[in-house]
Design a protein around this motif. Sequence first.
Motif, PDB file in Angstrom:
ATOM      1  N   GLY A 137     -35.394-102.523  25.935  1.00  0.00           N
ATOM      2  CA  GLY A 137     -35.166-101.918  25.066  1.00  0.00           C
ATOM      3  C   GLY A 137     -36.370-102.160  23.754  1.00  0.00           C
ATOM      4  O   GLY A 137     -36.662-101.629  22.925  1.00  0.00           O
ATOM      5  N   SER A 138     -36.888-103.635  24.001  1.00  0.00           N
ATOM      6  CA  SER A 138     -37.871-103.867  23.201  1.00  0.00           C
ATOM      7  C   SER A 138     -39.371-103.207  23.379  1.00  0.00           C
ATOM      8  O   SER A 138     -39.460-102.912  24.406  1.00  0.00           O
ATOM      9  N   PHE A 139     -39.995-103.287  22.352  1.00  0.00           N
ATOM     10  CA  PHE A 139     -41.480-102.634  22.786  1.00  0.00           C
ATOM     11  C   PHE A 139     -42.387-103.438  23.531  1.00  0.00           C
ATOM     12  O   PHE A 139     -42.945-102.939  24.225  1.00  0.00           O
ATOM     13  N   SER A 140     -42.305-104.660  23.498  1.00  0.00           N
ATOM     14  CA  SER A 140     -42.786-105.671  24.578  1.00  0.00           C
ATOM     15  C   SER A 140     -42.289-105.222  25.807  1.00  0.00           C
ATOM     16  O   SER A 140     -43.088-105.274  26.824  1.00  0.00           O
ATOM     17  N   ALA A 161     -53.145-107.744  12.702  1.00  0.00           N
ATOM     18  CA  ALA A 161     -53.006-108.949  13.795  1.00  0.00           C
ATOM     19  C   ALA A 161     -51.651-109.417  13.720  1.00  0.00           C
ATOM     20  O   ALA A 161     -50.900-109.620  12.731  1.00  0.00           O
ATOM     21  N   ILE A 162     -51.107-109.780  14.835  1.00  0.00           N
ATOM     22  CA  ILE A 162     -49.863-110.669  14.983  1.00  0.00           C
ATOM     23  C   ILE A 162     -50.446-112.007  15.047  1.00  0.00           C
ATOM     24  O   ILE A 162     -50.487-112.473  15.966  1.00  0.00           O
ATOM     25  N   THR A 163     -50.527-112.511  13.791  1.00  0.00           N
ATOM     26  CA  THR A 163     -51.330-113.873  13.912  1.00  0.00           C
ATOM     27  C   THR A 163     -50.603-115.053  14.543  1.00  0.00           C
ATOM     28  O   THR A 163     -51.501-115.874  15.317  1.00  0.00           O
ATOM     29  N   LYS A 188     -47.442 -96.418  21.589  1.00  0.00           N
ATOM     30  CA  LYS A 188     -47.229 -95.778  20.410  1.00  0.00           C
ATOM     31  C   LYS A 188     -45.935 -96.512  19.863  1.00  0.00           C
ATOM     32  O   LYS A 188     -45.058 -96.397  20.725  1.00  0.00           O
ATOM     33  N   ILE A 189     -45.717 -96.554  18.596  1.00  0.00           N
ATOM     34  CA  ILE A 189     -44.508 -97.279  18.220  1.00  0.00           C
ATOM     35  C   ILE A 189     -43.874 -96.390  17.331  1.00  0.00           C
ATOM     36  O   ILE A 189     -44.282 -95.925  16.063  1.00  0.00           O
ATOM     37  N   LYS A 190     -42.675 -96.039  17.568  1.00  0.00           N
ATOM     38  CA  LYS A 190     -41.706 -95.219  16.640  1.00  0.00           C
ATOM     39  C   LYS A 190     -40.417 -95.874  16.498  1.00  0.00           C
ATOM     40  O   LYS A 190     -39.838 -96.028  17.356  1.00  0.00           O
ATOM     41  N   GLN A 191     -40.482 -96.330  14.928  1.00  0.00           N
ATOM     42  CA  GLN A 191     -39.277 -96.964  14.424  1.00  0.00           C
ATOM     43  C   GLN A 191     -38.402 -95.908  14.200  1.00  0.00           C
ATOM     44  O   GLN A 191     -38.653 -94.796  13.314  1.00  0.00           O
ATOM     45  N   ASN A 192     -36.960 -96.079  14.424  1.00  0.00           N
ATOM     46  CA  ASN A 192     -35.686 -95.423  13.947  1.00  0.00           C
ATOM     47  C   ASN A 192     -34.723 -96.217  13.379  1.00  0.00           C
ATOM     48  O   ASN A 192     -34.404 -97.475  13.626  1.00  0.00           O
ATOM     49  N   PRO A 218     -39.620-108.513  11.876  1.00  0.00           N
ATOM     50  CA  PRO A 218     -40.219-108.452  10.620  1.00  0.00           C
ATOM     51  C   PRO A 218     -41.391-107.404  10.636  1.00  0.00           C
ATOM     52  O   PRO A 218     -41.430-106.458   9.723  1.00  0.00           O
ATOM     53  N   GLN A 219     -41.943-107.091  11.922  1.00  0.00           N
ATOM     54  CA  GLN A 219     -42.941-105.761  12.168  1.00  0.00           C
ATOM     55  C   GLN A 219     -42.154-104.288  12.061  1.00  0.00           C
ATOM     56  O   GLN A 219     -42.843-103.447  11.402  1.00  0.00           O
ATOM     57  N   GLY A 220     -40.899-104.556  12.185  1.00  0.00           N
ATOM     58  CA  GLY A 220     -40.162-103.196  12.104  1.00  0.00           C
ATOM     59  C   GLY A 220     -39.758-102.857  10.711  1.00  0.00           C
ATOM     60  O   GLY A 220     -40.045-101.694  10.154  1.00  0.00           O
ATOM     61  N   GLU A 280     -42.048-104.014   8.272  1.00  0.00           N
ATOM     62  CA  GLU A 280     -43.407-103.983   7.784  1.00  0.00           C
ATOM     63  C   GLU A 280     -43.822-102.486   7.995  1.00  0.00           C
ATOM     64  O   GLU A 280     -44.743-101.910   7.275  1.00  0.00           O
ATOM     65  N   GLN A 281     -43.498-101.954   9.193  1.00  0.00           N
ATOM     66  CA  GLN A 281     -44.058-100.738   9.601  1.00  0.00           C
ATOM     67  C   GLN A 281     -43.298 -99.398   9.075  1.00  0.00           C
ATOM     68  O   GLN A 281     -43.623 -98.486   9.045  1.00  0.00           O
ATOM     69  N   SER A 282     -42.288 -99.978   8.332  1.00  0.00           N
ATOM     70  CA  SER A 282     -41.283 -98.874   7.637  1.00  0.00           C
ATOM     71  C   SER A 282     -41.136 -98.950   6.120  1.00  0.00           C
ATOM     72  O   SER A 282     -40.015 -98.640   5.714  1.00  0.00           O
ATOM     73  N   TYR A 327     -34.913-111.814  15.617  1.00  0.00           N
ATOM     74  CA  TYR A 327     -35.876-111.886  16.679  1.00  0.00           C
ATOM     75  C   TYR A 327     -36.764-110.849  17.018  1.00  0.00           C
ATOM     76  O   TYR A 327     -37.863-111.010  17.384  1.00  0.00           O
ATOM     77  N   ASN A 328     -36.147-109.748  17.053  1.00  0.00           N
ATOM     78  CA  ASN A 328     -36.666-108.569  17.892  1.00  0.00           C
ATOM     79  C   ASN A 328     -36.044-107.209  17.734  1.00  0.00           C
ATOM     80  O   ASN A 328     -34.800-107.214  17.030  1.00  0.00           O
ATOM     81  N   THR A 329     -36.742-106.047  17.687  1.00  0.00           N
ATOM     82  CA  THR A 329     -35.914-104.782  17.275  1.00  0.00           C
ATOM     83  C   THR A 329     -35.137-104.524  18.229  1.00  0.00           C
ATOM     84  O   THR A 329     -33.695-104.146  17.847  1.00  0.00           O
ATOM     85  N   LYS A 331     -51.073-102.985  20.158  1.00  0.00           N
ATOM     86  CA  LYS A 331     -51.764-103.273  21.045  1.00  0.00           C
ATOM     87  C   LYS A 331     -51.221-104.725  21.693  1.00  0.00           C
ATOM     88  O   LYS A 331     -50.607-105.827  20.858  1.00  0.00           O
ATOM     89  N   PHE A 332     -50.952-104.851  23.081  1.00  0.00           N
ATOM     90  CA  PHE A 332     -50.554-105.965  23.716  1.00  0.00           C
ATOM     91  C   PHE A 332     -51.549-106.495  24.472  1.00  0.00           C
ATOM     92  O   PHE A 332     -52.222-105.824  25.126  1.00  0.00           O
ATOM     93  N   VAL A 333     -51.385-108.069  24.622  1.00  0.00           N
ATOM     94  CA  VAL A 333     -52.347-108.700  25.666  1.00  0.00           C
ATOM     95  C   VAL A 333     -51.306-109.348  26.561  1.00  0.00           C
ATOM     96  O   VAL A 333     -50.225-109.894  26.407  1.00  0.00           O
TER      97      VAL A 333
HETATM   98  O1  LIG Z   1     -39.395-106.206  18.232  1.00  0.00           O
HETATM   99  C1  LIG Z   1     -40.007-105.841  19.107  1.00  0.00           C
HETATM  100  O2  LIG Z   1     -39.139-104.825  19.894  1.00  0.00           O
HETATM  101  C2  LIG Z   1     -41.231-106.335  19.860  1.00  0.00           C
HETATM  102  O3  LIG Z   1     -41.538-105.995  20.937  1.00  0.00           O
HETATM  103  C3  LIG Z   1     -42.135-106.993  18.893  1.00  0.00           C
HETATM  104  C4  LIG Z   1     -42.956-106.323  18.114  1.00  0.00           C
HETATM  105  C5  LIG Z   1     -43.980-107.367  17.229  1.00  0.00           C
HETATM  106  O4  LIG Z   1     -43.899-108.331  17.021  1.00  0.00           O
HETATM  107  O5  LIG Z   1     -44.939-106.538  16.749  1.00  0.00           O
HETATM  108  C6  LIG Z   1     -43.798-105.380  18.959  1.00  0.00           C
HETATM  109  C7  LIG Z   1     -44.232-104.064  18.520  1.00  0.00           C
HETATM  110  C8  LIG Z   1     -43.850-103.421  17.400  1.00  0.00           C
HETATM  111  O6  LIG Z   1     -45.019-103.637  16.582  1.00  0.00           O
HETATM  112  C9  LIG Z   1     -42.780-104.340  16.596  1.00  0.00           C
HETATM  113  C10 LIG Z   1     -42.014-105.437  17.023  1.00  0.00           C
END
Ligand SMILES: O=C(O)C(=O)C[C@]1(C(=O)O)C=C[C@@H](O)C=C1
Length: 289
Positions: A27-30, A76-78, A98-102, A121-123, A125-127, A143-145, A190-192
């Motif tokens: 269920g994580s974006f990764s 960047a995810i530094t 595409k990331i959709k936060q809810n 933190p990205q969740g 930051e993006q909202s 740790y993660n969404t 973007k993922f690598v």
């Molecule tokens: O928290 C997640 O679900 C992740 O996969 C990590 C992560 C990130 O570190 O940027 C991945 C993509 C999204 O930008 C938000 C969170």
Amino acid sequence: MDLYDYRKGVLIKNKSNIKIGYQGIKGSFSEEAMIEFFGENQNEVSYDKFEDVFIALEKDEIDYGILPFENSCTGAITAVYDLLSKYGFYIVGEECIKIKQNLLGINGSKLEDIEEVYSHPQGFEQSKNFLKNHDNLKLIYFYNTAISAKHVSDLNDKSKAAIASERAAKIYGLDIIEKEINDNESNNTKFVIISRKLELSNDCNKMTVTFSLDNKAGTLYNFLKHFAENKINMVKIESRPSKSRLWEYVLYVDFEGNINDENVKNAINIIEQKSKYFKLLGCYKKKEI
Ligand SMILES: O=C(O)C(=O)C[C@]1(C(=O)O)C=C[C@@H](O)C=C1
């Protein structure tokens, strides 16, 4: 190092019987990016932290890792850039989703019930705009969404919510209290795909190199001009502190091309000769969107 030494890398990855590591849980974006790149039903291993994926790759526990590298809105995810340099691994592919936060809560919870919100933190930051308009909410960094969504589901408390994906809501049985709360409609990450070895193939059309510069007038221009003179389309530059010397930086440059293109060979041969430190980080297939 002679350019041809790089060809000691594996040619074209073999995608069967491989173990893939990512950060988070289902269920994580990764995980979503992993499915998009490698397909469903992979031999996957999930880890709590980004660095755990690197450690697993170093110990040979996995063949590839997939990690977020850049978000189209927050940059960047530094931490991942720094880990890539710390562990000396290579980029062998990229994925973009595409990331959709809810805002997710347990069944029946409403926005007025929520007091605490969990997310990566990205969740948050993006909202930012949504959270600015609801500044009574206490934000708890997790740790993660998806781990946040699971945590809220386990707590089973109407005052707790998570910022995560719709897929995470389904997996952990949560309701969507507010849909698509990300500030920007075109929110992409973007993922690598990383590996211990460099992988090269003729259909690769994007490259990443990293190098360090002297802190002298004109150095950056003198490096970058080789891309322009060789008609190479640069797509991104990221600068990170070198960490070994105060106020010195390492550059990461993404550009279009293949290691076998004459213009690419010319440019990177010169840059390699001129830089104090140089590494070809990857030659891979660009994700077309
Ligand atoms: O928290 C997640 O679900 C992740 O996969 C990590 C992560 C990130 O570190 O940027 C991945 C993509 C999204 O930008 C938000 C969170």
